[in-house]
Write an enzyme that holds these catalytic residues in place. Structure first.
Site, short mmCIF file in Angstrom:
data_model
loop_
_atom_site.label_atom_id
_atom_site.label_comp_id
_atom_site.label_asym_id
_atom_site.label_seq_id
_atom_site.Cartn_x
_atom_site.Cartn_y
_atom_site.Cartn_z
N ASP A 24 53.99 14.08 -0.09
CA ASP A 24 53.61 13.99 -1.49
C ASP A 24 53.09 12.57 -1.74
O ASP A 24 53.37 11.66 -0.94
CB ASP A 24 54.84 14.31 -2.36
CG ASP A 24 54.65 13.94 -3.81
OD1 ASP A 24 53.66 14.39 -4.41
OD2 ASP A 24 55.49 13.18 -4.33
N ASP A 26 52.56 10.65 -5.41
CA ASP A 26 53.30 9.95 -6.47
C ASP A 26 54.81 10.05 -6.26
O ASP A 26 55.36 11.14 -6.13
CB ASP A 26 52.97 10.56 -7.84
CG ASP A 26 51.67 10.05 -8.43
OD1 ASP A 26 51.10 9.10 -7.86
OD2 ASP A 26 51.22 10.60 -9.45
N THR A 248 58.75 24.72 6.75
CA THR A 248 58.82 23.26 6.76
C THR A 248 60.24 22.75 6.93
O THR A 248 61.21 23.47 6.69
CB THR A 248 58.26 22.66 5.44
OG1 THR A 248 59.16 22.98 4.37
CG2 THR A 248 56.87 23.18 5.14
#
Length: 269
Positions: A24, A26, A248
């Protein structure tokens, strides 16, 4: 400059086989809407010597260039895979992969009805500060911000603190689900000031489709270990779906410093 970038082994020759790390942006690689630190960028360069790396973010590529790239280097050259807007816009080794469109999927009339409702709701919302750009249309989603995306860094932090107490985004998302849930849309809170709206299945797991498609191509690599690092990994956060996906290995982080710590522990970088 691209010419001065460290040479990386071809994907098939990375020492840790069939492994990719996805991040990711932010709150994971950068403070919200700010630039990545030199330490983060150096760590990613070192990690890229060992495994494939990629970012997956809800923002468009322009914003990710601002946060992760430099004036001399395109962000798509700094990662093996670049997944903007959850992968609706995607690159592998700087070459664009097939994209998709939110507006073509939803239709203009349904889109207008939802945006009109959002703007009326924001107009009636009583919060300490409002700025501008309350709805931002992107290729693969709509981003909605009750305070407005034009808020300053200080105003963003103040709104985040206010929102933790008053649940402005959580309440608004609940009402949107009641009103427009029948359209097959997901509403995911992310970052400090906003939430994303996109078709079901177009969350961050969308980027995994690209990895699966690439594995089917001649010379493609089947990534059997996919590490994902994100900060909004709670249910309802915009990292939840990919963090909890059985394909994942999810890693929840509290910020860029925690990302560095976990990468050092896992990969020695």
């Amino acid at each position: 400059m691209a010419a001065s970038a460290p040479p990386y082994p071809p994907l098939e020759d990375r020492p840790i086989k069939n492994t990719i790390c996805l991040f990711d942006v932010d709150g994971t690689l950068t403070p919200a809407r700010l630039h990545a630190s030199p330490e983060i960028l150096a760590t990613l360069q070192a990690l890229r010597q060992k495994v494939a790396i990629g970012f997956v973010g809800g923002s468009d590529l322009v914003k990710q260039q601002e946060q992760l790239g430099t004036g001399e280097r395109a962000v798509t050259s700094m990662f093996d895979f670049s997944f903007s807007e959850n992968g609706l816009t995607a690159y592998k080794l700087g070459q664009q992969l097939p994209s998709n469109s939110f507006i073509a999927w939803l239709g203009e009339d349904a889109y207008k009805g939802m945006v009109n409702w959002i703007l009326h709701y924001v107009a009636d919302l009583d919060i300490p500060v409002k700025r501008g750009t309350f709805v931002e249309f992107r290729n693969g989603m709509v981003n909605v911000s009750p305070i407005g995306r034009n808020a300053s860094t200080k105003e963003r932090q103040e709104f985040e603190d206010y929102d933790k107490v008053h649940k402005v985004r959580e309440i608004m998302v609940g009402k949107l689900r009641e009103k427009f849930g029948h359209l097959g849309l997901t509403f995911a809170i992310g970052g400090q000031i906003s939430f994303d709206v996109f078709p079901n299945g177009w969350d961050k797991t969308y980027c995994l489709k690209h990895l699966e498609d690439e594995a089917e191509k001649p010379g493609g690599i089947a990534y059997t270990t996919i590490h994902f690092f994100g900060d909004k990994t709670y249910e309802g956060g915009n990292d939840w779906e990919i963090y909890s996906d059985p394909r994942t290995v999810g890693h929840s982080v509290t910020g860029p410093e925690d990302t560095l710590k976990q990468l050092k522990e896992l990969f020695g970088v």
